[in-house]
Design an enzyme around this catalytic site. Structure first.
Site, PDB file in Angstrom:
ATOM      1  N   ILE A 105       0.899  -1.153   0.000  1.00 49.37           N
ATOM      2  CA  ILE A 105       0.000   0.000   0.000  1.00 49.37           C
ATOM      3  C   ILE A 105       0.936   1.200   0.000  1.00 49.37           C
ATOM      4  O   ILE A 105       1.660   1.420   0.979  1.00 49.37           O
ATOM      5  CB  ILE A 105      -0.911   0.070   1.246  1.00 49.37           C
ATOM      6  CG1 ILE A 105      -1.928  -1.066   1.269  1.00 49.37           C
ATOM      7  CG2 ILE A 105      -1.630   1.425   1.285  1.00 49.37           C
ATOM      8  CD1 ILE A 105      -2.876  -1.046   2.461  1.00 49.37           C
ATOM      9  N   TYR A 106       0.952   1.926  -1.092  1.00 39.96           N
ATOM     10  CA  TYR A 106       1.811   3.109  -1.201  1.00 39.96           C
ATOM     11  C   TYR A 106       1.006   4.292  -1.685  1.00 39.96           C
ATOM     12  O   TYR A 106       0.177   4.154  -2.591  1.00 39.96           O
ATOM     13  CB  TYR A 106       2.978   2.861  -2.171  1.00 39.96           C
ATOM     14  CG  TYR A 106       4.062   1.993  -1.577  1.00 39.96           C
ATOM     15  CD1 TYR A 106       4.922   2.506  -0.604  1.00 39.96           C
ATOM     16  CD2 TYR A 106       4.231   0.679  -1.973  1.00 39.96           C
ATOM     17  CE1 TYR A 106       5.910   1.709  -0.048  1.00 39.96           C
ATOM     18  CE2 TYR A 106       5.218  -0.120  -1.436  1.00 39.96           C
ATOM     19  CZ  TYR A 106       6.048   0.404  -0.472  1.00 39.96           C
ATOM     20  OH  TYR A 106       7.029  -0.378   0.078  1.00 39.96           O
ATOM     21  N   GLY A 140      -4.449   5.857   2.217  1.00 37.75           N
ATOM     22  CA  GLY A 140      -3.978   4.534   2.631  1.00 37.75           C
ATOM     23  C   GLY A 140      -5.099   3.729   3.280  1.00 37.75           C
ATOM     24  O   GLY A 140      -5.234   2.530   3.033  1.00 37.75           O
ATOM     25  N   ASN A 189       9.871   1.548   9.911  1.00 41.26           N
ATOM     26  CA  ASN A 189       8.796   2.348   9.333  1.00 41.26           C
ATOM     27  C   ASN A 189       7.650   2.443  10.350  1.00 41.26           C
ATOM     28  O   ASN A 189       6.597   1.837  10.183  1.00 41.26           O
ATOM     29  CB  ASN A 189       8.308   1.712   8.019  1.00 41.26           C
ATOM     30  CG  ASN A 189       7.325   2.588   7.261  1.00 41.26           C
ATOM     31  OD1 ASN A 189       6.859   3.601   7.761  1.00 41.26           O
ATOM     32  ND2 ASN A 189       7.007   2.177   6.051  1.00 41.26           N
ATOM     33  N   TYR A 241      -1.058  -0.167  10.782  1.00 38.01           N
ATOM     34  CA  TYR A 241      -1.591  -1.528  10.819  1.00 38.01           C
ATOM     35  C   TYR A 241      -2.056  -1.918  12.217  1.00 38.01           C
ATOM     36  O   TYR A 241      -3.081  -2.586  12.373  1.00 38.01           O
ATOM     37  CB  TYR A 241      -0.577  -2.523  10.245  1.00 38.01           C
ATOM     38  CG  TYR A 241      -0.391  -2.314   8.769  1.00 38.01           C
ATOM     39  CD1 TYR A 241      -1.461  -2.478   7.881  1.00 38.01           C
ATOM     40  CD2 TYR A 241       0.825  -1.910   8.241  1.00 38.01           C
ATOM     41  CE1 TYR A 241      -1.321  -2.249   6.525  1.00 38.01           C
ATOM     42  CE2 TYR A 241       0.976  -1.683   6.871  1.00 38.01           C
ATOM     43  CZ  TYR A 241      -0.102  -1.854   6.026  1.00 38.01           C
ATOM     44  OH  TYR A 241       0.040  -1.623   4.687  1.00 38.01           O
ATOM     45  N   LYS A 292      -3.280   0.110  14.416  1.00 37.76           N
ATOM     46  CA  LYS A 292      -4.542   0.831  14.585  1.00 37.76           C
ATOM     47  C   LYS A 292      -5.689   0.064  13.921  1.00 37.76           C
ATOM     48  O   LYS A 292      -6.827   0.099  14.372  1.00 37.76           O
ATOM     49  CB  LYS A 292      -4.404   2.243  13.969  1.00 37.76           C
ATOM     50  CG  LYS A 292      -5.613   3.136  14.122  1.00 37.76           C
ATOM     51  CD  LYS A 292      -5.426   4.434  13.367  1.00 37.76           C
ATOM     52  CE  LYS A 292      -5.841   4.171  11.935  1.00 37.76           C
ATOM     53  NZ  LYS A 292      -5.800   5.230  11.004  1.00 37.76           N
TER      54      LYS A 292
END
Length: 174
Positions: free
Chosen positions: A97-98, A109, A136, A143, A145
């Site tokens: 996912i970018y 996102g 990161n 993720y 969250k």
């Protein structure tokens, strides 16, 4: 903010996929890696041959996020034997996912992530998993969250550099 549209990437959009892939990867990781390793990864990881093979893989899907026909991000999902590791038929892997840096913090996102979960449920996956670079924290927190928990680690090679990815998963209740 304007409406974000999600559309499945078609084979004739390979150059746009290569461009957004390289740009978002570079924006995300260039500050933490050598120019040489970045150049090597961007050339190999986003070569036309590699992307063509991925787009032709029936167990992988790509989606663009767009605002007014401008591509601002993308999603890559893998199923079955196309998963980079676990290869569990009851799982779905979010490989990428970018989102362009200028759209960070604008829920793009999250919209791509929500699409991934929708597809996982359509495919009756028991869980979704992914690998995220240990350095990161923004992605790790995103993720967490969304309910993901750490379950393992693996090595990701960026050029000559071996980096540790944290593997995370989310159990789905269908």
């Amino acid at each position: 903010m304007e409406t974000v549209q999600i559309s499945k990437i078609k084979k004739d959009e390979i150059l746009q996929l290569q461009e957004i892939g390289r740009q978002t990867f570079y924006e995300t990781f260039s500050e933490s890696n050598t120019e040489e390793n970045m150049k090597s990864y961007l050339e190999d990881g986003f070569s036309i041959d590699k992307i063509t093979n991925e787009l032709n893989d029936e167990n992988a899907e790509f989606y663009f996020a767009k605002i007014d026909d401008k591509i601002i991000g993308y999603l890559k999902l893998n199923f079955g034997q196309s998963q980079t590791e676990l290869k569990d038929d009851k799982a779905l892997e979010i490989e990428r996912i970018y989102v362009l840096k200028e759209f960070h913090g604008k829920k793009v996102g999250q919209i791509l992530y929500d699409k991934a979960i929708e597809i996982a449920k359509q495919k009756n996956a028991d869980y979704v998993w992914l690998g995220v670079w240990e350095e990161n924290p923004r992605a790790i927190n995103f993720y967490k969250k969304n309910g993901f928990v750490e379950f393992d680690k693996h090595i990701f090679k960026l050029g000559e550099d071996e980096q540790t990815d944290i593997m995370m998963k989310l159990k789905l209740t269908n």
